[in-house]
Design a protein around this motif. Structure first.
Motif, PDB file in Angstrom:
ATOM      1  N   THR A  20       0.883 -11.523  10.948  1.00 31.09           N
ATOM      2  CA  THR A  20      -0.013 -11.408   9.798  1.00 31.09           C
ATOM      3  C   THR A  20      -1.145 -10.433  10.064  1.00 31.09           C
ATOM      4  O   THR A  20      -1.487  -9.613   9.204  1.00 31.09           O
ATOM      5  CB  THR A  20      -0.597 -12.784   9.455  1.00 31.09           C
ATOM      6  OG1 THR A  20       0.464 -13.641   9.062  1.00 31.09           O
ATOM      7  CG2 THR A  20      -1.605 -12.681   8.332  1.00 31.09           C
ATOM      8  N   ARG A  22      -1.109  -7.968  12.107  1.00 28.89           N
ATOM      9  CA  ARG A  22      -0.559  -6.618  12.110  1.00 28.89           C
ATOM     10  C   ARG A  22      -0.431  -6.107  10.678  1.00 28.89           C
ATOM     11  O   ARG A  22      -0.768  -4.961  10.379  1.00 28.89           O
ATOM     12  CB  ARG A  22       0.824  -6.597  12.775  1.00 28.89           C
ATOM     13  CG  ARG A  22       0.780  -6.895  14.263  1.00 28.89           C
ATOM     14  CD  ARG A  22       2.166  -6.762  14.883  1.00 28.89           C
ATOM     15  NE  ARG A  22       2.561  -5.359  15.046  1.00 28.89           N
ATOM     16  CZ  ARG A  22       3.771  -4.965  15.431  1.00 28.89           C
ATOM     17  NH1 ARG A  22       4.715  -5.863  15.661  1.00 28.89           N
ATOM     18  NH2 ARG A  22       4.041  -3.688  15.565  1.00 28.89           N
ATOM     19  N   ILE A  23       0.049  -6.956   9.806  1.00 32.00           N
ATOM     20  CA  ILE A  23       0.257  -6.543   8.419  1.00 32.00           C
ATOM     21  C   ILE A  23      -1.075  -6.256   7.719  1.00 32.00           C
ATOM     22  O   ILE A  23      -1.258  -5.202   7.101  1.00 32.00           O
ATOM     23  CB  ILE A  23       1.063  -7.623   7.653  1.00 32.00           C
ATOM     24  CG1 ILE A  23       2.494  -7.679   8.192  1.00 32.00           C
ATOM     25  CG2 ILE A  23       1.055  -7.346   6.157  1.00 32.00           C
ATOM     26  CD1 ILE A  23       3.314  -8.842   7.661  1.00 32.00           C
ATOM     27  N   SER A  24      -2.030  -7.185   7.848  1.00 27.65           N
ATOM     28  CA  SER A  24      -3.323  -6.984   7.192  1.00 27.65           C
ATOM     29  C   SER A  24      -3.999  -5.718   7.691  1.00 27.65           C
ATOM     30  O   SER A  24      -4.578  -4.960   6.911  1.00 27.65           O
ATOM     31  CB  SER A  24      -4.252  -8.173   7.461  1.00 27.65           C
ATOM     32  OG  SER A  24      -3.810  -9.310   6.786  1.00 27.65           O
ATOM     33  N   ALA A  26      -2.593  -3.025   9.034  1.00 25.04           N
ATOM     34  CA  ALA A  26      -1.899  -1.824   8.559  1.00 25.04           C
ATOM     35  C   ALA A  26      -2.229  -1.565   7.104  1.00 25.04           C
ATOM     36  O   ALA A  26      -2.486  -0.431   6.698  1.00 25.04           O
ATOM     37  CB  ALA A  26      -0.388  -1.991   8.745  1.00 25.04           C
ATOM     38  N   LEU A  27      -2.264  -2.619   6.321  1.00 27.47           N
ATOM     39  CA  LEU A  27      -2.565  -2.453   4.901  1.00 27.47           C
ATOM     40  C   LEU A  27      -3.979  -1.911   4.707  1.00 27.47           C
ATOM     41  O   LEU A  27      -4.193  -0.963   3.955  1.00 27.47           O
ATOM     42  CB  LEU A  27      -2.411  -3.790   4.176  1.00 27.47           C
ATOM     43  CG  LEU A  27      -2.851  -3.818   2.717  1.00 27.47           C
ATOM     44  CD1 LEU A  27      -2.117  -2.759   1.898  1.00 27.47           C
ATOM     45  CD2 LEU A  27      -2.612  -5.194   2.106  1.00 27.47           C
ATOM     46  N   HIS A  30      -4.603   1.613   4.985  1.00 27.93           N
ATOM     47  CA  HIS A  30      -4.178   2.438   3.853  1.00 27.93           C
ATOM     48  C   HIS A  30      -5.331   2.783   2.921  1.00 27.93           C
ATOM     49  O   HIS A  30      -5.246   3.746   2.182  1.00 27.93           O
ATOM     50  CB  HIS A  30      -3.081   1.736   3.049  1.00 27.93           C
ATOM     51  CG  HIS A  30      -1.702   1.970   3.574  1.00 27.93           C
ATOM     52  ND1 HIS A  30      -1.318   1.584   4.838  1.00 27.93           N
ATOM     53  CD2 HIS A  30      -0.602   2.557   3.034  1.00 27.93           C
ATOM     54  CE1 HIS A  30      -0.058   1.920   5.024  1.00 27.93           C
ATOM     55  NE2 HIS A  30       0.403   2.505   3.950  1.00 27.93           N
ATOM     56  N   TRP A  42     -12.151  -5.332  -1.050  1.00 28.25           N
ATOM     57  CA  TRP A  42     -10.937  -5.059  -1.785  1.00 28.25           C
ATOM     58  C   TRP A  42     -10.423  -6.305  -2.499  1.00 28.25           C
ATOM     59  O   TRP A  42      -9.977  -6.258  -3.643  1.00 28.25           O
ATOM     60  CB  TRP A  42      -9.855  -4.485  -0.870  1.00 28.25           C
ATOM     61  CG  TRP A  42      -8.498  -4.654  -1.440  1.00 28.25           C
ATOM     62  CD1 TRP A  42      -7.477  -5.382  -0.937  1.00 28.25           C
ATOM     63  CD2 TRP A  42      -8.017  -4.120  -2.682  1.00 28.25           C
ATOM     64  NE1 TRP A  42      -6.397  -5.341  -1.774  1.00 28.25           N
ATOM     65  CE2 TRP A  42      -6.699  -4.578  -2.865  1.00 28.25           C
ATOM     66  CE3 TRP A  42      -8.579  -3.302  -3.672  1.00 28.25           C
ATOM     67  CZ2 TRP A  42      -5.931  -4.254  -3.979  1.00 28.25           C
ATOM     68  CZ3 TRP A  42      -7.812  -2.987  -4.783  1.00 28.25           C
ATOM     69  CH2 TRP A  42      -6.513  -3.447  -4.930  1.00 28.25           C
ATOM     70  N   ALA A 111      -4.481  -0.391  -6.174  1.00 27.82           N
ATOM     71  CA  ALA A 111      -3.452  -1.368  -6.520  1.00 27.82           C
ATOM     72  C   ALA A 111      -2.035  -0.828  -6.294  1.00 27.82           C
ATOM     73  O   ALA A 111      -1.223  -1.496  -5.644  1.00 27.82           O
ATOM     74  CB  ALA A 111      -3.637  -1.852  -7.959  1.00 27.82           C
ATOM     75  N   ALA A 114      -1.319  -0.648  -2.619  1.00 25.79           N
ATOM     76  CA  ALA A 114      -1.046  -1.952  -2.017  1.00 25.79           C
ATOM     77  C   ALA A 114       0.340  -2.441  -2.392  1.00 25.79           C
ATOM     78  O   ALA A 114       1.082  -2.957  -1.547  1.00 25.79           O
ATOM     79  CB  ALA A 114      -2.104  -2.960  -2.468  1.00 25.79           C
ATOM     80  N   LEU A 115       0.702  -2.264  -3.644  1.00 26.80           N
ATOM     81  CA  LEU A 115       2.029  -2.695  -4.080  1.00 26.80           C
ATOM     82  C   LEU A 115       3.116  -1.892  -3.386  1.00 26.80           C
ATOM     83  O   LEU A 115       4.157  -2.425  -3.025  1.00 26.80           O
ATOM     84  CB  LEU A 115       2.157  -2.550  -5.603  1.00 26.80           C
ATOM     85  CG  LEU A 115       1.364  -3.592  -6.393  1.00 26.80           C
ATOM     86  CD1 LEU A 115       1.303  -3.202  -7.868  1.00 26.80           C
ATOM     87  CD2 LEU A 115       1.991  -4.974  -6.245  1.00 26.80           C
ATOM     88  N   PHE A 117       2.869  -0.589  -0.432  1.00 29.99           N
ATOM     89  CA  PHE A 117       2.931  -1.103   0.938  1.00 29.99           C
ATOM     90  C   PHE A 117       3.766  -2.367   0.987  1.00 29.99           C
ATOM     91  O   PHE A 117       4.630  -2.535   1.852  1.00 29.99           O
ATOM     92  CB  PHE A 117       1.521  -1.381   1.450  1.00 29.99           C
ATOM     93  CG  PHE A 117       1.488  -2.023   2.808  1.00 29.99           C
ATOM     94  CD1 PHE A 117       1.525  -1.234   3.948  1.00 29.99           C
ATOM     95  CD2 PHE A 117       1.425  -3.394   2.943  1.00 29.99           C
ATOM     96  CE1 PHE A 117       1.511  -1.813   5.211  1.00 29.99           C
ATOM     97  CE2 PHE A 117       1.405  -3.990   4.197  1.00 29.99           C
ATOM     98  CZ  PHE A 117       1.447  -3.190   5.327  1.00 29.99           C
ATOM     99  N   GLU A 118       3.499  -3.282   0.042  1.00 31.59           N
ATOM    100  CA  GLU A 118       4.256  -4.538   0.013  1.00 31.59           C
ATOM    101  C   GLU A 118       5.745  -4.261  -0.184  1.00 31.59           C
ATOM    102  O   GLU A 118       6.588  -4.843   0.490  1.00 31.59           O
ATOM    103  CB  GLU A 118       3.739  -5.431  -1.128  1.00 31.59           C
ATOM    104  CG  GLU A 118       4.457  -6.777  -1.213  1.00 31.59           C
ATOM    105  CD  GLU A 118       4.116  -7.533  -2.488  1.00 31.59           C
ATOM    106  OE1 GLU A 118       4.032  -6.889  -3.562  1.00 31.59           O
ATOM    107  OE2 GLU A 118       3.930  -8.770  -2.421  1.00 31.59           O
ATOM    108  N   ASP A 120       7.428  -1.634   0.542  1.00 36.35           N
ATOM    109  CA  ASP A 120       7.983  -1.057   1.761  1.00 36.35           C
ATOM    110  C   ASP A 120       8.186  -2.135   2.821  1.00 36.35           C
ATOM    111  O   ASP A 120       9.240  -2.242   3.446  1.00 36.35           O
ATOM    112  CB  ASP A 120       7.033   0.030   2.265  1.00 36.35           C
ATOM    113  CG  ASP A 120       7.578   0.730   3.493  1.00 36.35           C
ATOM    114  OD1 ASP A 120       8.824   0.871   3.582  1.00 36.35           O
ATOM    115  OD2 ASP A 120       6.786   1.142   4.358  1.00 36.35           O
ATOM    116  N   LEU A 121       7.166  -2.965   2.988  1.00 42.61           N
ATOM    117  CA  LEU A 121       7.256  -4.046   3.982  1.00 42.61           C
ATOM    118  C   LEU A 121       8.457  -4.930   3.698  1.00 42.61           C
ATOM    119  O   LEU A 121       9.212  -5.307   4.600  1.00 42.61           O
ATOM    120  CB  LEU A 121       5.969  -4.872   3.943  1.00 42.61           C
ATOM    121  CG  LEU A 121       5.910  -6.084   4.873  1.00 42.61           C
ATOM    122  CD1 LEU A 121       5.830  -5.622   6.318  1.00 42.61           C
ATOM    123  CD2 LEU A 121       4.722  -6.976   4.534  1.00 42.61           C
TER     124      LEU A 121
END
Lengths: 147, 147
Positions: A20, A22-24, A26-27, A30, A42, A111, A114-115, A117-118, A120-121
């Motif tokens: 988690t 790592r994900i936060s 990386a996001l 962005h 944000w 937005a 972020a979308l 990124f999601e 892609d993830l």
DNA sequence: TGAATTTAGTTTCAATTGTAACTAATATAC
DNA sequence: GTATATTAGTTACAATTGAAACTAAATTCA
């Protein structure tokens, strides 16, 4: 037979925390540099984008952030001219929050980022797995509620 | 049709972060007060319990913690007498870390506590779901590696 | 060899964070 | 209607955090 030895690399609360973070991280990379905005700011913007006119306390409830964190994020966004407060007429303790034009512009830029990124993830997972993950998160939250 | 509006309450990086922080916080409450030990210190202890003689840098790699965080946790544990450093003979930059008797005692007390917490948490999920969650975490980590 | 680079670990510093104590306004109870 | 409790939000403070700069040792390479 229950586990008796702690293997950190198998321990779920730990593994969850690592992935988690790592994900936060990386996001936020962005948008953080590009917009000079941190994670709590944000999240406030995202909430206001969806629900204009809510109060700081509504944001706290919807986001599970600390109320001090929200208070500071709101103050920072106001001083950057990204949001406006308007005292509630019926309850002068509350302020109704709305994004300014500038705030809406930032929201409109971040937005989709972020979308994206999601999206892609989540290519890492099958649609089934995404659904499973959602259900699992709900169940874990339910468990935490009752704890 | 791809999503075009950001619903924070449906946004997976966000939901993951909320539930994970709730879990980590609840877990640390199980031992923080009782043992005067924070999350990074506990993670160092857990690593050393499993891999005596590793270096601070090994801990960094295995735990995904920041090296500054690990350095400070090691220093704190040393000053509490929970671990010992021994300079590596072949490479004097490194210190080999091991838990002291006292450190082992703390490990022996906290490990079952942590495992019990995990067991309790996972009663919220079926065995199938636990397996799914593990696979999903692996896949998300793989994705993050390649990013 | 000796200079330049890399690696292990620490320290400094500034930013972020949460707990607790606070103010101000509203709601409740007597 | 006034005292009490609750709620919205802020401030003060101390602890935690990570980026950047640093030291010391080892490695590379010319």
């Amino acid at each position: 037979m229950a586990k008796t030895t702690l293997h950190l690399e198998k321990f779920l609360p730990y593994r969850l925390s690592v992935v988690t973070n790592r994900i936060s991280g990386a996001l936020s990379r962005h948008y953080a540099d590009r917009f000079g905005i941190g994670i709590p700011e944000w999240r406030v913007i995202a909430n206001l984008g969806r629900h204009p006119g809510i109060t700081a306390n509504d944001v706290v409830e919807q986001s599970a952030m600390d109320k001090v964190t929200v208070s500071r994020a709101v103050a920072a966004l106001e001083s950057k001219g990204l949001l406006a407060r308007k005292r509630d007429i019926n309850d002068k303790r509350k302020s109704r929050l709305t994004l300014s034009a500038k705030g809406q512009a930032v929201h409109a830029e971040i937005a989709p980022l972020a979308l994206g990124f999601e999206r892609d993830l989540l290519t890492a997972l099958s649609p089934d797995e995404v659904a499973q993950l959602e259900r699992i998160i709900d169940k874990l939250n339910g468990k935490m509620d009752s704890l």
